[in-house]
Design a protein around this motif. Sequence first.
Motif, PDB file in Angstrom:
ATOM      1  N   THR A   3       0.840  -1.193   0.000  1.00  0.00           N
ATOM      2  CA  THR A   3       0.000   0.000   0.000  1.00  0.00           C
ATOM      3  C   THR A   3       0.872   1.239   0.000  1.00  0.00           C
ATOM      4  OG1 THR A   3      -0.051  -0.084   2.393  1.00  0.00           O
ATOM      5  CG2 THR A   3      -1.919  -1.048   1.247  1.00  0.00           C
ATOM      6  N   GLY A   4       0.376   2.261  -0.637  1.00  0.00           N
ATOM      7  CA  GLY A   4       1.078   3.535  -0.616  1.00  0.00           C
ATOM      8  C   GLY A   4       2.422   3.465  -1.333  1.00  0.00           C
ATOM      9  N   GLU A   5       3.210   4.462  -1.074  1.00  0.00           N
ATOM     10  CA  GLU A   5       4.519   4.536  -1.705  1.00  0.00           C
ATOM     11  C   GLU A   5       5.469   5.175  -0.713  1.00  0.00           C
ATOM     12  OE1 GLU A   5       5.247   8.049  -4.249  1.00  0.00           O
ATOM     13  OE2 GLU A   5       3.097   7.985  -4.590  1.00  0.00           O
ATOM     14  N   VAL A   6       6.725   5.109  -1.046  1.00  0.00           N
ATOM     15  CA  VAL A   6       7.738   5.696  -0.180  1.00  0.00           C
ATOM     16  C   VAL A   6       8.458   6.769  -0.973  1.00  0.00           C
ATOM     17  CG1 VAL A   6       9.825   5.251   1.163  1.00  0.00           C
ATOM     18  CG2 VAL A   6       8.035   3.512   1.035  1.00  0.00           C
ATOM     19  N   ARG A   7       8.573   7.943  -0.360  1.00  0.00           N
ATOM     20  CA  ARG A   7       9.349   9.021  -0.981  1.00  0.00           C
ATOM     21  C   ARG A   7      10.519   9.330  -0.077  1.00  0.00           C
ATOM     22  NH1 ARG A   7       4.664  12.987  -2.230  1.00  0.00           N
ATOM     23  NH2 ARG A   7       5.300  13.594  -0.161  1.00  0.00           N
ATOM     24  N   PHE A   8      11.643   9.638  -0.674  1.00  0.00           N
ATOM     25  CA  PHE A   8      12.837   9.957   0.101  1.00  0.00           C
ATOM     26  C   PHE A   8      13.198  11.424  -0.097  1.00  0.00           C
ATOM     27  CE2 PHE A   8      12.930   5.461  -0.678  1.00  0.00           C
ATOM     28  CZ  PHE A   8      13.413   4.921   0.502  1.00  0.00           C
ATOM     29  N   LEU A   9      13.397  12.134   0.991  1.00  0.00           N
ATOM     30  CA  LEU A   9      13.836  13.518   0.902  1.00  0.00           C
ATOM     31  C   LEU A   9      15.366  13.538   0.760  1.00  0.00           C
ATOM     32  CD1 LEU A   9      11.492  15.276   3.479  1.00  0.00           C
ATOM     33  CD2 LEU A   9      11.187  14.943   1.031  1.00  0.00           C
ATOM     34  N   PRO A  10      15.914  14.646   0.249  1.00  0.00           N
ATOM     35  CA  PRO A  10      17.351  14.710  -0.051  1.00  0.00           C
ATOM     36  C   PRO A  10      18.299  14.204   1.052  1.00  0.00           C
ATOM     37  CG  PRO A  10      16.270  16.634  -0.924  1.00  0.00           C
ATOM     38  CD  PRO A  10      15.220  15.871  -0.161  1.00  0.00           C
ATOM     39  N   PRO A  11      18.097  14.565   2.338  1.00  0.00           N
ATOM     40  CA  PRO A  11      19.061  14.076   3.338  1.00  0.00           C
ATOM     41  C   PRO A  11      19.092  12.549   3.436  1.00  0.00           C
ATOM     42  CG  PRO A  11      17.644  15.764   4.294  1.00  0.00           C
ATOM     43  CD  PRO A  11      17.088  15.433   2.938  1.00  0.00           C
ATOM     44  N   ALA A  12      17.948  11.905   3.289  1.00  0.00           N
ATOM     45  CA  ALA A  12      17.892  10.445   3.361  1.00  0.00           C
ATOM     46  C   ALA A  12      18.554   9.838   2.133  1.00  0.00           C
ATOM     47  CB  ALA A  12      16.442   9.976   3.472  1.00  0.00           C
ATOM     48  N   VAL A  13      18.262  10.397   0.958  1.00  0.00           N
ATOM     49  CA  VAL A  13      18.846   9.896  -0.284  1.00  0.00           C
ATOM     50  C   VAL A  13      20.368   9.968  -0.192  1.00  0.00           C
ATOM     51  CG1 VAL A  13      19.123  10.348  -2.770  1.00  0.00           C
ATOM     52  CG2 VAL A  13      16.870  10.510  -1.705  1.00  0.00           C
ATOM     53  N   ASP A  48       9.118  19.660  19.313  1.00  0.00           N
ATOM     54  CA  ASP A  48       9.621  20.194  18.034  1.00  0.00           C
ATOM     55  C   ASP A  48       9.442  19.208  16.887  1.00  0.00           C
ATOM     56  OD1 ASP A  48      10.554  22.045  19.780  1.00  0.00           O
ATOM     57  OD2 ASP A  48      12.662  21.911  19.198  1.00  0.00           O
ATOM     58  N   LEU A  49       9.525  17.925  17.213  1.00  0.00           N
ATOM     59  CA  LEU A  49       9.493  16.901  16.171  1.00  0.00           C
ATOM     60  C   LEU A  49       8.145  16.198  16.085  1.00  0.00           C
ATOM     61  CD1 LEU A  49      13.024  15.360  16.790  1.00  0.00           C
ATOM     62  CD2 LEU A  49      12.358  16.934  14.987  1.00  0.00           C
ATOM     63  N   MET A  82      15.109  11.436   6.830  1.00  0.00           N
ATOM     64  CA  MET A  82      16.527  11.422   7.115  1.00  0.00           C
ATOM     65  C   MET A  82      16.939  10.073   7.680  1.00  0.00           C
ATOM     66  SD  MET A  82      18.348  14.265   9.527  1.00  0.00           S
ATOM     67  CE  MET A  82      18.686  15.605   8.431  1.00  0.00           C
ATOM     68  N   ALA A  83      18.170   9.687   7.422  1.00  0.00           N
ATOM     69  CA  ALA A  83      18.723   8.465   7.987  1.00  0.00           C
ATOM     70  C   ALA A  83      20.147   8.779   8.417  1.00  0.00           C
ATOM     71  CB  ALA A  83      18.731   7.351   6.935  1.00  0.00           C
ATOM     72  N   GLY A  84      20.601   8.103   9.446  1.00  0.00           N
ATOM     73  CA  GLY A  84      21.975   8.351   9.876  1.00  0.00           C
ATOM     74  C   GLY A  84      22.258   7.735  11.225  1.00  0.00           C
ATOM     75  N   THR A  85      23.459   7.981  11.711  1.00  0.00           N
ATOM     76  CA  THR A  85      23.810   7.481  13.029  1.00  0.00           C
ATOM     77  C   THR A  85      23.128   8.356  14.071  1.00  0.00           C
ATOM     78  OG1 THR A  85      25.784   8.826  13.058  1.00  0.00           O
ATOM     79  CG2 THR A  85      26.058   6.539  12.361  1.00  0.00           C
ATOM     80  N   GLU A  87      24.210   9.839  16.623  1.00  0.00           N
ATOM     81  CA  GLU A  87      24.956  11.019  17.062  1.00  0.00           C
ATOM     82  C   GLU A  87      24.523  12.269  16.298  1.00  0.00           C
ATOM     83  OE1 GLU A  87      29.626  12.374  17.410  1.00  0.00           O
ATOM     84  OE2 GLU A  87      29.127  10.374  16.685  1.00  0.00           O
ATOM     85  N   ASN A  88      24.098  13.288  17.005  1.00  0.00           N
ATOM     86  CA  ASN A  88      23.643  14.564  16.417  1.00  0.00           C
ATOM     87  C   ASN A  88      22.439  14.428  15.479  1.00  0.00           C
ATOM     88  OD1 ASN A  88      25.851  15.775  17.693  1.00  0.00           O
ATOM     89  ND2 ASN A  88      27.158  15.457  15.914  1.00  0.00           N
ATOM     90  N   PHE A  89      21.815  13.263  15.464  1.00  0.00           N
ATOM     91  CA  PHE A  89      20.730  13.017  14.507  1.00  0.00           C
ATOM     92  C   PHE A  89      19.571  13.982  14.706  1.00  0.00           C
ATOM     93  CE2 PHE A  89      16.920  10.858  12.964  1.00  0.00           C
ATOM     94  CZ  PHE A  89      17.316  10.503  11.688  1.00  0.00           C
ATOM     95  N   TYR A  90      19.128  14.139  15.950  1.00  0.00           N
ATOM     96  CA  TYR A  90      17.935  14.957  16.198  1.00  0.00           C
ATOM     97  C   TYR A  90      18.195  16.432  15.956  1.00  0.00           C
ATOM     98  CZ  TYR A  90      15.768  10.700  17.707  1.00  0.00           C
ATOM     99  OH  TYR A  90      15.268   9.428  17.708  1.00  0.00           O
ATOM    100  N   GLU A  91      19.415  16.898  16.242  1.00  0.00           N
ATOM    101  CA  GLU A  91      19.732  18.302  15.970  1.00  0.00           C
ATOM    102  C   GLU A  91      19.659  18.547  14.467  1.00  0.00           C
ATOM    103  OE1 GLU A  91      21.548  16.336  17.935  1.00  0.00           O
ATOM    104  OE2 GLU A  91      21.494  17.325  19.897  1.00  0.00           O
ATOM    105  N   GLU A  92      20.267  17.643  13.690  1.00  0.00           N
ATOM    106  CA  GLU A  92      20.233  17.797  12.230  1.00  0.00           C
ATOM    107  C   GLU A  92      18.810  17.734  11.697  1.00  0.00           C
ATOM    108  OE1 GLU A  92      22.977  15.201  10.135  1.00  0.00           O
ATOM    109  OE2 GLU A  92      24.426  15.469  11.765  1.00  0.00           O
ATOM    110  N   LEU A  93      18.028  16.830  12.264  1.00  0.00           N
ATOM    111  CA  LEU A  93      16.639  16.682  11.836  1.00  0.00           C
ATOM    112  C   LEU A  93      15.854  17.967  12.095  1.00  0.00           C
ATOM    113  CD1 LEU A  93      14.424  14.846  10.713  1.00  0.00           C
ATOM    114  CD2 LEU A  93      14.103  13.930  13.008  1.00  0.00           C
ATOM    115  N   LYS A  94      16.022  18.532  13.285  1.00  0.00           N
ATOM    116  CA  LYS A  94      15.323  19.777  13.614  1.00  0.00           C
ATOM    117  C   LYS A  94      15.735  20.889  12.674  1.00  0.00           C
ATOM    118  CE  LYS A  94      14.614  18.836  18.487  1.00  0.00           C
ATOM    119  NZ  LYS A  94      15.073  19.097  19.856  1.00  0.00           N
ATOM    120  N   ARG A  95      17.037  20.973  12.397  1.00  0.00           N
ATOM    121  CA  ARG A  95      17.528  21.996  11.468  1.00  0.00           C
ATOM    122  C   ARG A  95      16.898  21.814  10.097  1.00  0.00           C
ATOM    123  NH1 ARG A  95      22.618  21.694  13.679  1.00  0.00           N
ATOM    124  NH2 ARG A  95      23.363  20.232  12.118  1.00  0.00           N
ATOM    125  N   TYR A  96      16.816  20.587   9.646  1.00  0.00           N
ATOM    126  CA  TYR A  96      16.291  20.328   8.302  1.00  0.00           C
ATOM    127  C   TYR A  96      14.812  20.663   8.180  1.00  0.00           C
ATOM    128  CZ  TYR A  96      15.067  18.233   3.915  1.00  0.00           C
ATOM    129  OH  TYR A  96      14.581  18.039   2.650  1.00  0.00           O
TER     130      TYR A  96
END
Length: 98
Positions: A3-13, A48-49, A82-85, A87-96
């Motif tokens: 069902t549905g589809e998956v879209r990836f935003l630039p940081p995840a890609v 925030d998230l 977004m995907a990543g380790t 470390e600093n993940f949530y700060e980067e996510l909030k910024r994005y």
Amino acid sequence: MKTGEVRFLPPAVKYLKKLKDKRLKKLFREAIDSIVEDYTVGEEKTGDLSGIYCLDIYYNKTNYELAYTVEEVDGKIIVVIMAGTRENFYEELKRYIK
């Protein structure tokens, strides 16, 4: 995809493209498949998230995160932000997302 589809935003890609480890790539792929089947597998964030879900992927003594939202448009659309380790993940996510 059922069902549905998956879209990836630039940081995840960008992050997923850079992954060299085939096993880790497979874990991310499986995580995304499980999200498509049931988006509530991730933990819904607050504050925030708010509206963003995060799923932990633990591999090789490292904690990775996968952040996504769910949009209702003719069925589900999973948007991988977004995907990543961890470390600093949530700060980067909030910024994005600002």
